[in-house]
Design an enzyme around this catalytic site. Sequence first.
Site, PDB file in Angstrom:
ATOM      1  N   GLY A  82      57.494 128.847  42.592  1.00 15.89           N
ATOM      2  CA  GLY A  82      58.055 130.118  42.170  1.00 15.89           C
ATOM      3  C   GLY A  82      59.528 129.965  41.841  1.00 15.89           C
ATOM      4  O   GLY A  82      60.000 128.870  41.494  1.00 15.89           O
ATOM      5  N   ASP A 135      58.507 135.353  38.525  1.00 15.66           N
ATOM      6  CA  ASP A 135      57.715 134.469  39.403  1.00 15.66           C
ATOM      7  C   ASP A 135      58.478 134.253  40.714  1.00 15.66           C
ATOM      8  O   ASP A 135      58.392 133.212  41.344  1.00 15.66           O
ATOM      9  CB  ASP A 135      57.431 133.131  38.717  1.00 15.66           C
ATOM     10  CG  ASP A 135      56.325 132.336  39.407  1.00 15.66           C
ATOM     11  OD1 ASP A 135      55.570 132.921  40.208  1.00 15.66           O
ATOM     12  OD2 ASP A 135      56.225 131.118  39.156  1.00 15.66           O
ATOM     13  N   ASP A 181      64.688 130.718  33.664  1.00 18.42           N
ATOM     14  CA  ASP A 181      65.661 130.379  34.709  1.00 18.42           C
ATOM     15  C   ASP A 181      66.313 129.019  34.489  1.00 18.42           C
ATOM     16  O   ASP A 181      67.126 128.584  35.314  1.00 18.42           O
ATOM     17  CB  ASP A 181      65.001 130.429  36.089  1.00 18.42           C
ATOM     18  CG  ASP A 181      63.878 129.409  36.260  1.00 18.42           C
ATOM     19  OD1 ASP A 181      63.500 128.744  35.268  1.00 18.42           O
ATOM     20  OD2 ASP A 181      63.370 129.278  37.396  1.00 18.42           O
ATOM     21  N   GLY A 182      65.982 128.338  33.387  1.00 20.06           N
ATOM     22  CA  GLY A 182      66.546 127.024  33.135  1.00 20.06           C
ATOM     23  C   GLY A 182      65.944 125.929  33.982  1.00 20.06           C
ATOM     24  O   GLY A 182      66.330 124.771  33.863  1.00 20.06           O
ATOM     25  N   ASN A 195      53.987 126.053  32.341  1.00 17.57           N
ATOM     26  CA  ASN A 195      53.977 125.637  33.747  1.00 17.57           C
ATOM     27  C   ASN A 195      52.576 125.764  34.322  1.00 17.57           C
ATOM     28  O   ASN A 195      51.922 126.781  34.172  1.00 17.57           O
ATOM     29  CB  ASN A 195      54.957 126.477  34.560  1.00 17.57           C
ATOM     30  CG  ASN A 195      56.387 126.316  34.076  1.00 17.57           C
ATOM     31  OD1 ASN A 195      56.976 127.252  33.549  1.00 17.57           O
ATOM     32  ND2 ASN A 195      56.948 125.142  34.235  1.00 17.57           N
ATOM     33  N   HIS A 248      62.154 126.226  35.115  1.00 16.65           N
ATOM     34  CA  HIS A 248      60.766 126.173  34.667  1.00 16.65           C
ATOM     35  C   HIS A 248      60.658 125.706  33.215  1.00 16.65           C
ATOM     36  O   HIS A 248      59.690 125.033  32.849  1.00 16.65           O
ATOM     37  CB  HIS A 248      60.115 127.558  34.787  1.00 16.65           C
ATOM     38  CG  HIS A 248      59.731 127.937  36.178  1.00 16.65           C
ATOM     39  ND1 HIS A 248      60.658 128.331  37.125  1.00 16.65           N
ATOM     40  CD2 HIS A 248      58.519 127.989  36.787  1.00 16.65           C
ATOM     41  CE1 HIS A 248      60.022 128.610  38.258  1.00 16.65           C
ATOM     42  NE2 HIS A 248      58.729 128.424  38.082  1.00 16.65           N
ATOM     43  N   ALA A 253      52.195 124.876  42.994  1.00 15.93           N
ATOM     44  CA  ALA A 253      52.509 125.256  44.368  1.00 15.93           C
ATOM     45  C   ALA A 253      51.408 126.097  45.012  1.00 15.93           C
ATOM     46  O   ALA A 253      51.584 126.613  46.113  1.00 15.93           O
ATOM     47  CB  ALA A 253      53.830 126.018  44.405  1.00 15.93           C
ATOM     48  N   HIS A 270      47.404 128.065  35.473  1.00 23.38           N
ATOM     49  CA  HIS A 270      47.087 126.962  36.378  1.00 23.38           C
ATOM     50  C   HIS A 270      45.778 126.317  35.926  1.00 23.38           C
ATOM     51  O   HIS A 270      44.795 126.267  36.651  1.00 23.38           O
ATOM     52  CB  HIS A 270      47.003 127.438  37.824  1.00 23.38           C
ATOM     53  CG  HIS A 270      48.341 127.726  38.428  1.00 23.38           C
ATOM     54  ND1 HIS A 270      49.171 126.733  38.905  1.00 23.38           N
ATOM     55  CD2 HIS A 270      49.003 128.897  38.604  1.00 23.38           C
ATOM     56  CE1 HIS A 270      50.288 127.278  39.359  1.00 23.38           C
ATOM     57  NE2 HIS A 270      50.221 128.584  39.175  1.00 23.38           N
ATOM     58  N   HIS A 307      52.800 132.229  33.154  1.00 28.52           N
ATOM     59  CA  HIS A 307      53.962 131.327  33.023  1.00 28.52           C
ATOM     60  C   HIS A 307      53.650 130.131  32.104  1.00 28.52           C
ATOM     61  O   HIS A 307      53.464 129.011  32.539  1.00 28.52           O
ATOM     62  CB  HIS A 307      54.548 130.889  34.363  1.00 28.52           C
ATOM     63  CG  HIS A 307      53.601 130.426  35.423  1.00 28.52           C
ATOM     64  ND1 HIS A 307      52.635 129.473  35.215  1.00 28.52           N
ATOM     65  CD2 HIS A 307      53.512 130.767  36.729  1.00 28.52           C
ATOM     66  CE1 HIS A 307      51.982 129.255  36.337  1.00 28.52           C
ATOM     67  NE2 HIS A 307      52.488 130.038  37.264  1.00 28.52           N
TER      68      HIS A 307
END
Length: 369
Positions: A298, A262, A236-237, A207, A239, A128, A183, A204
């Site tokens: 995010g 995030d 968070d289930g 990801n 990501h 993103a 990233h 992260h």
Amino acid sequence: MTVRVNGRVVTPTGVIRQGCVEWDGDRITAVAEYPSVRDGHWILPGFVDMHTHGGGGHTFTTGDADQARSAAGFHLTHGTTTLLASLVSSPLQVMRAATEAFAPLVDEGILAGVHFEGPYLSDARCGAQNPEHLRDPSTDELAELIELGRGAVRMVTLAPERDGALEAIKLLTAARVVAAVGHTDATYEQTRAAIAAGASVGTHLFNGMRQVHHREPGPVVALLEAPTVICELVADGVHLHDGMLTFATTTAGPDRAALITDAMAAAGMADGEYELGGQAVTVTDGVARLARDGAIAGSTLTMDAALRHAVDAGIPMADAARMVATTPARAIGLGDRVGALQVGLRADLVVLDDDLNVVRVLRGGSWVE
């Protein structure tokens, strides 16, 4: 004056089922058993979020000080007593302005520092991040921002395969700024080179990274296996599948796995249309995605929700508490000040009920209203 709170106290070494935490002023003075107390609420160290872009309808990404103050206040009500203000890939003038605007908030203690997630990131793994702003690392830019921030710049995420990345990592670490790998489409070998140069955080994990392959392990394996690297995980289930969350936690251990939110401005808000780094974001059922291509943008997570999710996934409470406080504090160089219920550290704690919902928050020895 000494003040005490009683309950099930979660320390860096385990849980005191009948315990208490005492503080005088803004410092913890005692953590001990208190046998007259029968269970009671959970008492955890104040949460430390090393990666958040906003919340409560407010954002860090524009560099607006009032927005930043409000976003930090929102997360404080969810138990986050220490946080970094994370920006996204931006032009240098925005990075300059944000550094100048946020430095006074760091001095005031509202923020623990600034995290630049980009713009020195992979085009192929930008997620993103706005591709218009991506570029190779510049030691000149970084040196200017570090000087401008007077200690406010705390972490920078970059892709180690970009030209100039290793030089940038060396400059950051020499200036006591955390260099994070994220990233990125880097190979296993390129990631190991970044770690050897001083990179100490995986942004992260999984990801925005080249996927694991049995003939090319990529950055994930290099980061997970490095004893000097702390890996961020978004619990968070969305990501991460819970199996990946527990796998990474087991592999790295809770002392090298840090839960982050995030979060973007939509955290704590209704579904709808939002913005992240100049890009339109749609939030549906609490999941934030770019309007243009559906990339995860995010999250709408808070740290108390991340803790609940981790515990529900099977991570023991004592480990999860380290992952939301002790480990991220150490990752960003603040482990000697915050992040644990330990004598001498700042009196930050969160009182949770049996369902791990926030009951009260203490920051610097004062209850948050």
